[in-house]
Design a protein around this motif. Structure first.
Motif, short mmCIF file in Angstrom:
data_model
loop_
_atom_site.label_atom_id
_atom_site.label_comp_id
_atom_site.label_asym_id
_atom_site.label_seq_id
_atom_site.Cartn_x
_atom_site.Cartn_y
_atom_site.Cartn_z
N PHE A 1 -13.92 5.71 -8.73
CA PHE A 1 -12.99 5.76 -9.97
C PHE A 1 -13.77 5.34 -11.15
O PHE A 1 -13.73 6.04 -12.26
N VAL B 1 -14.66 2.85 -3.15
CA VAL B 1 -13.35 3.50 -3.80
C VAL B 1 -13.57 3.11 -5.39
O VAL B 1 -13.30 3.84 -6.26
N LEU C 1 -2.84 2.97 -8.27
CA LEU C 1 -3.80 3.06 -7.34
C LEU C 1 -4.54 1.77 -7.03
O LEU C 1 -4.82 1.32 -6.05
N ARG D 1 -2.78 -0.20 -4.24
CA ARG D 1 -3.28 0.23 -2.92
C ARG D 1 -4.59 -0.46 -2.68
O ARG D 1 -4.74 -0.55 -1.53
N ILE D 2 -5.71 -0.32 -3.49
CA ILE D 2 -6.90 -0.62 -3.27
C ILE D 2 -7.05 -2.32 -2.94
O ILE D 2 -7.51 -2.67 -2.06
N ALA E 1 -4.17 -3.57 -1.78
CA ALA E 1 -3.85 -3.82 -0.28
C ALA E 1 -4.68 -3.71 0.61
O ALA E 1 -4.59 -4.38 1.82
N ALA F 1 0.73 -1.20 -0.01
CA ALA F 1 -0.01 0.08 0.00
C ALA F 1 0.84 1.17 -0.11
O ALA F 1 0.49 2.31 -0.55
#
Lengths: 182, 96
Positions: free
Chosen positions: B79, B75, B27, B30-31, B33, B21
């Motif tokens: 997007f 999230v 990104l 990260r999502i 993670a 992350a």
């Protein structure tokens, strides 16, 4: 021994996550890391045997506040400005606040201390609630009366936070004068 | 003994997810993670429950799994639609 090792490891992960949030420039990445932070702190509260607080932290911290932060990002910008100049005042404020908080913990009873005030008054509360308040639920009596000021303060905080969010996120009317910022 | 080993494995996986992350070039890393970290939290709670013999806390793990799901959906929706408002009519027609 096992419990202490897990405590230290989870707290270390918490500190690492907090540092990563501070270093992160992509704000959506920072929002992800804050979600991770809430999950970690909630599981640490559960390890400390406080499931009610852990439940609240999971619902509010990991669930709702991630969505609020992302909603805010969707109407503002997703990148933070790079801070080039070193600023002394924020560091001083953070260090001072941390020192005051650590000083505050020195006065508190140790974890699981049988002599802690909460254990000494507990039995008296249970005995005296029926005759003093005529309320069947002792928890309600404690929250509403013995800790009335505490509960009042909490309610005020929640109300203020809700009003602030409503003021920031409401839809503006067409005929409303625009606020000039520049 | 076996619970200690499982706990150590979960904590190591959590640390690795945290590293992903933090470093994650895109990104979506990260999502992923965040999602993985939530799953590991559910497992950690389950292991802690069995270690300290309070299996009534297992309900909390269910709540955490739901929170994790809602967060990831939020999230991804951000997007997809670039915001949480109502999607544009033509965008809706194009995506379906």
């Amino acid at each position: 021994m096992f419990q202490q090792t897990v405590d230290i490891l989870v707290l270390g992960l918490l500190a690492a996550t907090a540092l990563a949030v501070v270093r992160m420039r992509t704000l959506i990445g920072a929002a992800m890391l804050m979600g991770i932070y809430s999950f970690l702190s909630a599981s640490w509260m559960l390890i400390l045997d406080a499931p009610d607080v852990a439940f609240t932290e999971a619902a509010v911290g990991a669930g709702v506040s991630t969505i609020f932060v992302l909603a805010t990002l969707s109407i503002t910008t997703i990148r933070a400005k790079r801070q080039t100049k070193f600023q002394f005042a924020p560091l001083a404020v953070v260090v001072l606040t941390g020192a005051v908080l650590i000083y505050g913990t020195l006065d508190m009873p140790h974890f699981g201390d049988p002599e802690a005030p909460v254990h000494r008054v507990g039995n008296r509360y249970i005995k005296r609630v029926p005759e003093e308040f005529k309320i069947p639920n002792a928890v309600t009596a404690v929250l509403g009366s013995y800790r009335g000021f505490d509960t009042f303060g909490e309610t005020t905080v929640v109300l203020t936070a809700g009003l602030g969010v409503l003021c920031l996120l409401r839809k503006r009317r067409e005929d409303e004068p625009k606020v000039v910022t520049e | 003994m076996i619970l200690t080993g499982v706990m150590a494995a979960i904590l190591v996986t959590m640390a690795l997810a945290l590293v992903r992350a933090t470093l994650g070039p895109t990104l979506f890393d990260r999502i992923l993670a965040l999602n993985m970290f939530g799953t590991k939290t559910v497992l950690l709670i389950a292991v802690v429950c069995f270690t300290i013999d309070r299996t009534d806390f297992l309900d909390l793990a269910l709540a955490y799994a739901l929170m994790n799901f809602i967060g990831v959906v939020a999230v991804l929706r951000l997007f997809l639609h670039k915001g949480f408002g109502e999607p544009e009519p033509d965008e809706e027609g194009a995506s379906s």
